[in-house]
Design a protein around this motif. Structure first.
Motif, PDB file in Angstrom:
ATOM      1  N   SER A 112       9.421   9.967   1.571  1.00 33.13           N
ATOM      2  CA  SER A 112      10.342  11.020   1.979  1.00 33.13           C
ATOM      3  C   SER A 112      11.528  10.433   2.734  1.00 33.13           C
ATOM      4  CB  SER A 112       9.620  12.034   2.865  1.00 33.13           C
ATOM      5  OG  SER A 112      10.542  12.960   3.407  1.00 33.13           O
ATOM      6  N   ARG A 113      12.710  10.902   2.418  1.00 34.91           N
ATOM      7  CA  ARG A 113      13.920  10.479   3.133  1.00 34.91           C
ATOM      8  C   ARG A 113      14.280  11.440   4.260  1.00 34.91           C
ATOM      9  NH1 ARG A 113      14.138   7.844  -1.573  1.00 34.91           N
ATOM     10  NH2 ARG A 113      15.351   5.889  -1.662  1.00 34.91           N
ATOM     11  N   ASP A 114      13.419  12.420   4.510  1.00 39.92           N
ATOM     12  CA  ASP A 114      13.678  13.421   5.548  1.00 39.92           C
ATOM     13  C   ASP A 114      12.660  13.397   6.686  1.00 39.92           C
ATOM     14  OD1 ASP A 114      15.856  14.534   4.050  1.00 39.92           O
ATOM     15  OD2 ASP A 114      14.384  15.537   2.784  1.00 39.92           O
ATOM     16  N   PRO A 147      12.285   6.904   7.434  1.00 40.45           N
ATOM     17  CA  PRO A 147      13.594   6.587   6.847  1.00 40.45           C
ATOM     18  C   PRO A 147      14.555   5.969   7.858  1.00 40.45           C
ATOM     19  CG  PRO A 147      13.354   8.956   7.149  1.00 40.45           C
ATOM     20  CD  PRO A 147      12.024   8.358   7.474  1.00 40.45           C
ATOM     21  N   SER A 148      15.692   5.522   7.369  1.00 42.74           N
ATOM     22  CA  SER A 148      16.619   4.729   8.180  1.00 42.74           C
ATOM     23  C   SER A 148      17.156   5.473   9.396  1.00 42.74           C
ATOM     24  CB  SER A 148      17.785   4.255   7.312  1.00 42.74           C
ATOM     25  OG  SER A 148      18.473   5.351   6.732  1.00 42.74           O
ATOM     26  N   THR A 149      17.219   6.808   9.334  1.00 47.99           N
ATOM     27  CA  THR A 149      17.733   7.563  10.480  1.00 47.99           C
ATOM     28  C   THR A 149      16.766   7.562  11.659  1.00 47.99           C
ATOM     29  OG1 THR A 149      16.845   9.582   9.462  1.00 47.99           O
ATOM     30  CG2 THR A 149      19.180   9.089   9.087  1.00 47.99           C
ATOM     31  N   TYR A 150      15.510   7.172  11.425  1.00 49.08           N
ATOM     32  CA  TYR A 150      14.488   7.164  12.470  1.00 49.08           C
ATOM     33  C   TYR A 150      14.446   5.847  13.245  1.00 49.08           C
ATOM     34  CZ  TYR A 150      12.014  11.489  11.076  1.00 49.08           C
ATOM     35  OH  TYR A 150      11.657  12.799  10.815  1.00 49.08           O
ATOM     36  N   HIS A 151      15.123   4.822  12.772  1.00 51.00           N
ATOM     37  CA  HIS A 151      14.997   3.505  13.408  1.00 51.00           C
ATOM     38  C   HIS A 151      16.333   2.769  13.370  1.00 51.00           C
ATOM     39  CE1 HIS A 151      15.104   1.048   9.690  1.00 51.00           C
ATOM     40  NE2 HIS A 151      14.553   2.116   9.120  1.00 51.00           N
ATOM     41  N   GLY A 152      16.422   1.697  14.148  1.00 54.22           N
ATOM     42  CA  GLY A 152      17.672   0.946  14.239  1.00 54.22           C
ATOM     43  C   GLY A 152      17.592  -0.455  13.664  1.00 54.22           C
ATOM     44  N   LEU A 153      16.559  -0.744  12.906  1.00 49.15           N
ATOM     45  CA  LEU A 153      16.388  -2.093  12.363  1.00 49.15           C
ATOM     46  C   LEU A 153      17.496  -2.422  11.359  1.00 49.15           C
ATOM     47  CD1 LEU A 153      14.264  -4.387  12.674  1.00 49.15           C
ATOM     48  CD2 LEU A 153      13.280  -3.571  10.524  1.00 49.15           C
ATOM     49  N   SER A 178       0.815  -1.223   0.000  1.00 48.82           N
ATOM     50  CA  SER A 178       0.000   0.000   0.000  1.00 48.82           C
ATOM     51  C   SER A 178       0.844   1.265   0.000  1.00 48.82           C
ATOM     52  CB  SER A 178      -0.919   0.016   1.234  1.00 48.82           C
ATOM     53  OG  SER A 178      -1.794  -1.085   1.243  1.00 48.82           O
ATOM     54  N   ALA A 179       2.140   1.125   0.266  1.00 44.59           N
ATOM     55  CA  ALA A 179       3.005   2.307   0.364  1.00 44.59           C
ATOM     56  C   ALA A 179       3.140   2.992  -0.988  1.00 44.59           C
ATOM     57  CB  ALA A 179       4.376   1.899   0.879  1.00 44.59           C
ATOM     58  N   PRO A 180       3.160   4.321  -1.007  1.00 44.60           N
ATOM     59  CA  PRO A 180       3.388   5.047  -2.266  1.00 44.60           C
ATOM     60  C   PRO A 180       4.779   4.769  -2.801  1.00 44.60           C
ATOM     61  CG  PRO A 180       3.452   6.556  -0.404  1.00 44.60           C
ATOM     62  CD  PRO A 180       3.003   5.245   0.146  1.00 44.60           C
ATOM     63  N   SER A 181       4.950   4.960  -4.085  1.00 49.82           N
ATOM     64  CA  SER A 181       6.244   4.676  -4.703  1.00 49.82           C
ATOM     65  C   SER A 181       7.324   5.648  -4.235  1.00 49.82           C
ATOM     66  CB  SER A 181       6.129   4.720  -6.229  1.00 49.82           C
ATOM     67  OG  SER A 181       5.637   5.980  -6.657  1.00 49.82           O
ATOM     68  N   ILE A 217      -0.735   1.818  11.743  1.00 52.41           N
ATOM     69  CA  ILE A 217      -1.077   2.713  12.854  1.00 52.41           C
ATOM     70  C   ILE A 217      -2.560   3.076  12.789  1.00 52.41           C
ATOM     71  CG2 ILE A 217       1.232   3.720  12.966  1.00 52.41           C
ATOM     72  CD1 ILE A 217       0.022   6.229  11.531  1.00 52.41           C
ATOM     73  N   PHE A 218      -3.052   3.654  13.872  1.00 53.00           N
ATOM     74  CA  PHE A 218      -4.312   4.384  13.857  1.00 53.00           C
ATOM     75  C   PHE A 218      -3.970   5.826  13.478  1.00 53.00           C
ATOM     76  CE2 PHE A 218      -4.752   0.982  17.004  1.00 53.00           C
ATOM     77  CZ  PHE A 218      -5.890   0.341  16.536  1.00 53.00           C
ATOM     78  N   GLN A 219      -4.773   6.431  12.650  1.00 55.42           N
ATOM     79  CA  GLN A 219      -4.416   7.743  12.094  1.00 55.42           C
ATOM     80  C   GLN A 219      -4.091   8.769  13.169  1.00 55.42           C
ATOM     81  OE1 GLN A 219      -7.433   9.711   9.718  1.00 55.42           O
ATOM     82  NE2 GLN A 219      -5.920  10.913   8.620  1.00 55.42           N
ATOM     83  N   CYS A 220      -4.777   8.688  14.311  1.00 54.54           N
ATOM     84  CA  CYS A 220      -4.589   9.708  15.348  1.00 54.54           C
ATOM     85  C   CYS A 220      -3.256   9.589  16.077  1.00 54.54           C
ATOM     86  CB  CYS A 220      -5.734   9.635  16.356  1.00 54.54           C
ATOM     87  SG  CYS A 220      -5.817   8.076  17.274  1.00 54.54           S
ATOM     88  N   GLU A 221      -2.491   8.526  15.832  1.00 51.38           N
ATOM     89  CA  GLU A 221      -1.270   8.300  16.616  1.00 51.38           C
ATOM     90  C   GLU A 221      -0.079   9.136  16.168  1.00 51.38           C
ATOM     91  OE1 GLU A 221      -1.884   3.795  18.299  1.00 51.38           O
ATOM     92  OE2 GLU A 221      -1.077   3.990  16.266  1.00 51.38           O
ATOM     93  N   PHE A 222      -0.059   9.534  14.897  1.00 52.25           N
ATOM     94  CA  PHE A 222       1.055  10.323  14.375  1.00 52.25           C
ATOM     95  C   PHE A 222       0.522  11.380  13.411  1.00 52.25           C
ATOM     96  CE2 PHE A 222       2.900   6.235  15.525  1.00 52.25           C
ATOM     97  CZ  PHE A 222       4.030   6.611  16.227  1.00 52.25           C
ATOM     98  N   SER A 223       1.248  12.499  13.329  1.00 54.32           N
ATOM     99  CA  SER A 223       0.845  13.585  12.429  1.00 54.32           C
ATOM    100  C   SER A 223       1.576  13.533  11.096  1.00 54.32           C
ATOM    101  CB  SER A 223       1.115  14.940  13.093  1.00 54.32           C
ATOM    102  OG  SER A 223       2.517  15.146  13.241  1.00 54.32           O
ATOM    103  N   GLY A 224       2.760  12.905  11.079  1.00 56.62           N
ATOM    104  CA  GLY A 224       3.620  12.929   9.890  1.00 56.62           C
ATOM    105  C   GLY A 224       4.649  14.039   9.941  1.00 56.62           C
ATOM    106  N   ASN A 225       4.577  14.882  10.979  1.00 56.29           N
ATOM    107  CA  ASN A 225       5.539  15.978  11.138  1.00 56.29           C
ATOM    108  C   ASN A 225       6.597  15.673  12.193  1.00 56.29           C
ATOM    109  OD1 ASN A 225       4.210  17.670   9.261  1.00 56.29           O
ATOM    110  ND2 ASN A 225       2.703  18.232  10.816  1.00 56.29           N
ATOM    111  N   GLU A 226       6.641  14.442  12.674  1.00 58.32           N
ATOM    112  CA  GLU A 226       7.549  14.097  13.764  1.00 58.32           C
ATOM    113  C   GLU A 226       9.017  14.176  13.336  1.00 58.32           C
ATOM    114  OE1 GLU A 226       3.632  12.503  14.697  1.00 58.32           O
ATOM    115  OE2 GLU A 226       4.928  12.225  12.932  1.00 58.32           O
TER     116      GLU A 226
END
Length: 245
Positions: A78-80, A101-107, A72-75, A123-132
């Motif tokens: 954002s890398r930022d 992106p990879s800088t946000y996680h340690g997997l 379902s992810a768009p092609s 996620i549930f939509q209310c959990e994140f804004s996308g501006n984190e």
């Protein structure tokens, strides 16, 4: 003059074998797992066009759903900053997914090819804004939202700015990221504190304010101007709707 070529290096099955020891395949994804003392973390990895997607879950092995999230992810991701997108209806009740992106996680942090590895979480939509920011995302996922738990109760993103002279509690105008449980506790603490206030920002960056001029009575202020006097049950219901709706 041509544009410089960007080299994209995908994570391979051999790398995953070194990471997990054993790797399966299902629904177009590689599937591995980490077994730790108290739980098992399953990881589905999809090689997409120009990036890799990893979908993780704790104690739930459902590669069909995991891979559907990746599909379902768009092609373009954002890398930022995070990318939020809708996903199909599912048995877990999730409405969206967030890809970071990879800088946000340690997997897979031992992989040399993880630059284009996105962690993709339902996620549930209310959990994140996308501006984190990276810091905000890591704080939320460590302290508020148990993102790998697909059976969790939704935990809305709440930024709290408040002052309570009675308890001495407070947070500055930048706001503190808190759980819904903490917010409800502060609403109870505000009861009858006429010189205190609570300002709540939800995941849509909308703001409401709560005052309590006298014991058992609250004032809910919307859009900085519309005031409504109500009892505690009413303000609790309004706040829940505001933060999760």
């Amino acid at each position: 003059m041509g544009f410089p070529t960007v080299q994209i290096t995908m994570i391979t099955r051999d790398e995953l074998l070194r990471e997990f020891g054993e790797v399966g395949e299902a629904h177009g994804c590689y599937v591995g797992k980490y077994v730790v003392a108290t739980y098992t973390l399953y990881c589905c990895l999809r090689n997409a066009d120009g990036h890799d997607l990893a979908i993780t879950s704790k104690d739930i092995h459902d590669p069909q759903f995991a891979c559907s999230v990746g599909l379902s992810a768009p092609s373009h991701l954002s890398r930022d900053r995070p990318t939020i997108f809708a996903i199909p209806p599912n048995i877990y009740g999730f409405t969206h997914a967030i890809a970071v992106p990879s800088t946000y996680h340690g997997l897979l942090n031992r992989s040399a090819n993880r630059t284009d590895l996105f962690l993709c979480l339902p996620i549930f939509q209310c959990e994140f804004s996308g501006n984190e920011s990276e810091e905000d995302f890591k704080w939320s996922t460590h302290h508020i939202v148990d993102v790998n738990n697909w059976r969790r109760i939704r935990q809305p993103k709440i930024s709290l700015y408040f002052d309570n002279p009675r308890t001495g509690g407070g947070a500055d105008k930048n706001g503190a990221i808190v759980s819904l449980e903490t917010l409800m506790a502060e609403i109870e603490n505000l009861n009858g504190v006429s010189d205190g206030f609570i300002e709540i920002t939800n995941y849509r960056d909308e703001v409401i304010e709560v005052l309590s001029p006298e014991e058992g009575r609250y004032v809910l202020i919307q859009n900085r101007q519309h005031e409504e006097l109500m009892e505690r049950a009413g303000v609790v219901a309004a706040v829940e709707t505001f933060t999760t709706g």
